[in-house]
Design a protein around this motif. Structure first.
Motif, PDB file in Angstrom:
ATOM      1  N   UNK A 138       0.828  -1.214   0.000  1.00 35.99           N
ATOM      2  CA  UNK A 138       0.000   0.000   0.000  1.00 35.99           C
ATOM      3  C   UNK A 138       0.856   1.256   0.000  1.00 35.99           C
ATOM      4  N   UNK A 139       0.289   2.310  -0.581  1.00 35.74           N
ATOM      5  CA  UNK A 139       0.905   3.636  -0.570  1.00 35.74           C
ATOM      6  C   UNK A 139      -0.165   4.639  -0.181  1.00 35.74           C
ATOM      7  N   UNK A 140       0.149   5.486   0.805  1.00 41.87           N
ATOM      8  CA  UNK A 140      -0.791   6.506   1.263  1.00 41.87           C
ATOM      9  C   UNK A 140      -0.111   7.863   1.281  1.00 41.87           C
ATOM     10  N   UNK A 141      -0.747   8.852   0.646  1.00 42.93           N
ATOM     11  CA  UNK A 141      -0.307  10.242   0.739  1.00 42.93           C
ATOM     12  C   UNK A 141      -1.169  10.922   1.797  1.00 42.93           C
ATOM     13  N   UNK A 142      -0.530  11.534   2.778  1.00 42.30           N
ATOM     14  CA  UNK A 142      -1.271  12.042   3.938  1.00 42.30           C
ATOM     15  C   UNK A 142      -2.056  13.313   3.619  1.00 42.30           C
ATOM     16  N   UNK A 143      -1.492  14.205   2.825  1.00 41.98           N
ATOM     17  CA  UNK A 143      -2.198  15.444   2.461  1.00 41.98           C
ATOM     18  C   UNK A 143      -2.296  15.541   0.938  1.00 41.98           C
ATOM     19  N   UNK A 144      -3.032  14.622   0.304  1.00 45.98           N
ATOM     20  CA  UNK A 144      -3.031  14.568  -1.163  1.00 45.98           C
ATOM     21  C   UNK A 144      -3.812  15.692  -1.821  1.00 45.98           C
ATOM     22  N   UNK A 145      -4.674  16.375  -1.067  1.00 45.45           N
ATOM     23  CA  UNK A 145      -5.536  17.399  -1.651  1.00 45.45           C
ATOM     24  C   UNK A 145      -4.900  18.778  -1.668  1.00 45.45           C
ATOM     25  N   UNK A 146      -3.729  18.929  -1.046  1.00 51.59           N
ATOM     26  CA  UNK A 146      -3.101  20.246  -0.952  1.00 51.59           C
ATOM     27  C   UNK A 146      -2.055  20.419  -2.054  1.00 51.59           C
TER      28      UNK A 146
END
Length: 607
Positions: A396-404
């Motif tokens: 898995x890969x997760x971007x913590x603040x992907x909307x900024x």
């Protein structure tokens, strides 16, 4: 003589006694054992199907209406002649022909018994089947061109077949062809009707009830593709004893009454995929965080705390994920809002009796190893691949603040966590072993929905600290195991190690370990007791020139233990009450701090 053979002969005998090609519409319902499902990643909470569509075909008559009261045979005896000519195949309605268990996949009408692959000339019923196929043309068979003649038949199935025969007689009488029926045939059917009268009455009652329920469901259904499930959690709890580790003053001992609500919309578009939308809101406040809160540390942090970035009880989108199968062995989870570590746990948690939503363990730490807790809610992708029924790989890969779109944020330029896991499950699923690796990076001055910048979110203040102005990188390794000793006793444990690097500054090491003992069905079936002991993440070493708040090169100097106990009492399938306590020795890994004790009473409602 076996039940299977008796049923088999009885059905053939009935057909020959009638000798008028009364064709039983035997359409067995699809049971769970033969319902097509993925053996690797079954999707739950998918399409809602009306109850009437699940009825066996033989529960209904030829025009698909609810069965009417069958005319007693005694009323039909007098006009029946002694001789009965054989009906031609063309005289029989298609709806009266035998069908396979799946009409949608039935093979075409066979013209020779040799077309049925599991029928041999040496079979004891070969001649009877040959007559039914070649003389009467009433056998269709299964989609794979088999007859499955050794399948047992229930009394309900036979009663339904008998009802179809009686319905056919009524049709002949109504059509003015009652002279085609033999008196002895009707006498035999009268005996059968009397013998199976209770089953026929129950069958009619069940169908009538299902018709009523189906009409209600169709009128009131929320959606044909979406299922709504909800979860409400209320908590009464607080600090019984303990100091704030920063101020060294006693923490307030005020008990509070708090809540959390989650609504989940589970939608399936093809039966094997799932779109999940989760809406959550609450006001459960953490008793401590990194140098904040009542206790001044995240040691003993409770589970299911509300995000500090949203107002209390404000309903927000807490989860948005689409899951689909790529072949039979691979599941893809694409999420715009989720915790990637939880996405890997969809196929089965390593720690099933402690980890759960608004259930099981009281604290965040007793639920899972710190290797899963370096991330935060964000967007990304998780892939689960089964090499076999016992071995699974998760990535898995997760971007913590992907909307900024600002610097040090976004989908690939900001804070992230990647995680890989190899999971082994024993054939009986009573033993699980996982090896887990996580790589995470946090730019300076970035914060996720949990209100943290970096760290395992649990454990000491030093383990969760960073150097101002410097990015932080971590490589974390974990080993987790679960073993069900007996149906009423289960063990689990883990150990974790994390190497921190404060870019341009220096390095640190963090360790944790934990062990749990669970007692399923304790005192009552469905209840659960649990005891957990462990060491939350502890900073064991630090480069000499790095200061994380306690001085250059200063790491945690003492050892702290996390001790937890809970008992989950299941009132019914929808309500559970869970009292529990969390005891922390030497909070923040400092023996000068007095022990802290937290009491918790959680009530969970599910619908």
């Amino acid at each position: 003589m076996s039940i299977v053979r008796w049923n088999y002969r009885f059905k053939l005998c009935l057909l020959f006694l009638l000798d008028i090609s009364i064709i039983l519409v035997l359409h067995p319902a699809k049971g769970q054992a033969n319902t097509p499902q993925s053996t690797v990643f079954p999707v739950s909470d998918t399409t809602i199907v009306a109850d009437s569509e699940q009825l066996p075909r033989f529960f209904r008559n030829s025009n698909n209406s609810v069965m009417e009261q069958v005319t007693p045979i005694s009323q039909l005896l007098s006009p029946i002649p002694q001789q009965l000519p054989t009906l031609k195949t063309s005289d029989r309605p298609l709806s009266h022909q035998m069908r396979s268990p799946d009409d949608n996949a039935a093979m075409g009408q066979v013209t020779s018994v040799s077309q049925l692959s599991d029928i041999k000339p040496t079979d004891w019923a070969f001649q009877a089947l040959q007559s039914l196929v070649e003389r009467y043309g009433v056998i269709t068979g299964y989609p794979n061109q088999t007859f499955k003649g050794n399948r047992a038949m229930t009394r309900y199935e036979f009663a339904a077949g008998l009802n179809a025969a009686l319905t056919r007689i009524n049709e002949l009488v109504s059509a003015g062809t009652s002279d085609l029926l033999k008196k002895e045939d009707l006498e035999t059917l009268q005996k059968l009707q009397n013998q199976f009268a209770p089953e026929l009455a129950q069958l009619r009652g069940r169908v009538d009830s299902l018709e009523t329920r189906t009409a209600t469901l169709q009128a009131q259904q929320f959606s044909t593709t979406t299922k709504l499930v909800g979860e409400v959690e209320t908590v009464i709890g607080g600090v019984v004893t303990g100091n704030n580790v920063v101020t060294k003053q006693p923490a307030p001992h005020n008990f509070t009454f708090q809540d959390r609500v989650t609504l989940k919309l589970n939608t399936s578009f093809n039966g094997t995929d799932q779109l999940r939308i989760a809406l959550s809101g609450g006001n459960i406040t953490s008793l401590g965080g990194t140098r904040s809160g009542l206790l001044g540390t995240s040691d003993g942090k409770t589970s299911d705390n509300a995000s500090p970035l949203f107002p209390n009880n404000e309903l927000t989108v807490s989860g948005l994920r689409y899951r689909y199968l790529l072949g039979n062995n691979t599941a893809i989870n694409v999420f715009a809002q989720s915790d990637g570590a939880f996405e890997l746990g969809l196929s089965g948690t390593i720690n099933p009796y402690f980890e759960g939503s608004a259930a099981n363990g009281i604290s965040r730490y007793s639920r899972r190893n710190m290797v899963y807790d370096y991330g935060d809610t964000g967007a990304g992708i998780a892939i689960l691949h089964n090499f076999s029924k016992q071995l699974q790989l998760g990535l898995e890969y997760t971007a913590i603040n992907p909307n900024s779109p600002t610097d040090n944020n976004g989908l690939f330029e900001g804070r992230y966590v990647t995680l890989g896991q190899l999971l082994y499950s024993s054939p009986k699923n009573n033993f699980r072993l996982a090896l887990t690796y996580a790589n995470t990076y946090s730019p300076p001055n970035t914060t996720g929905l949990s209100g943290t910048n970096f760290g395992p979110v649990i454990g000491s203040n030093l383990a969760n600290s960073t150097v101002a102005g410097a990015g932080t990188l971590a490589n974390t390794y974990g080993a987790e195991a679960f073993y069900r000793v007996t149906p009423s006793i289960a063990l689990n444990g883990w150990v974790g190690y994390s190497a921190h690097r404060y870019l341009g500054q220096g390095d640190a090491e963090v360790w944790d370990w934990g062990a749990g003992l669970a007692f399923p069905d304790l005192f009552k079936k469905g209840n659960l007791g649990g005891i957990f002991v462990g060491m939350e993440p502890k900073l064991t070493s630090l480069s000499r020139n790095v200061n994380l708040g306690a001085g250059n090169g200063v790491a945690d100097k003492d050892t702290s233990l996390h001790i937890e106990g809970f008992y989950q009492y299941q009132i019914n399938d929808n309500i559970a009450i869970t009292p529990g306590v969390i005891w922390i020795t030497a909070p923040d890994f400092n023996a000068e701090n007095p022990d802290s004790l937290v009491a918790w009473l959680r009530t969970t409602f599910r619908f």
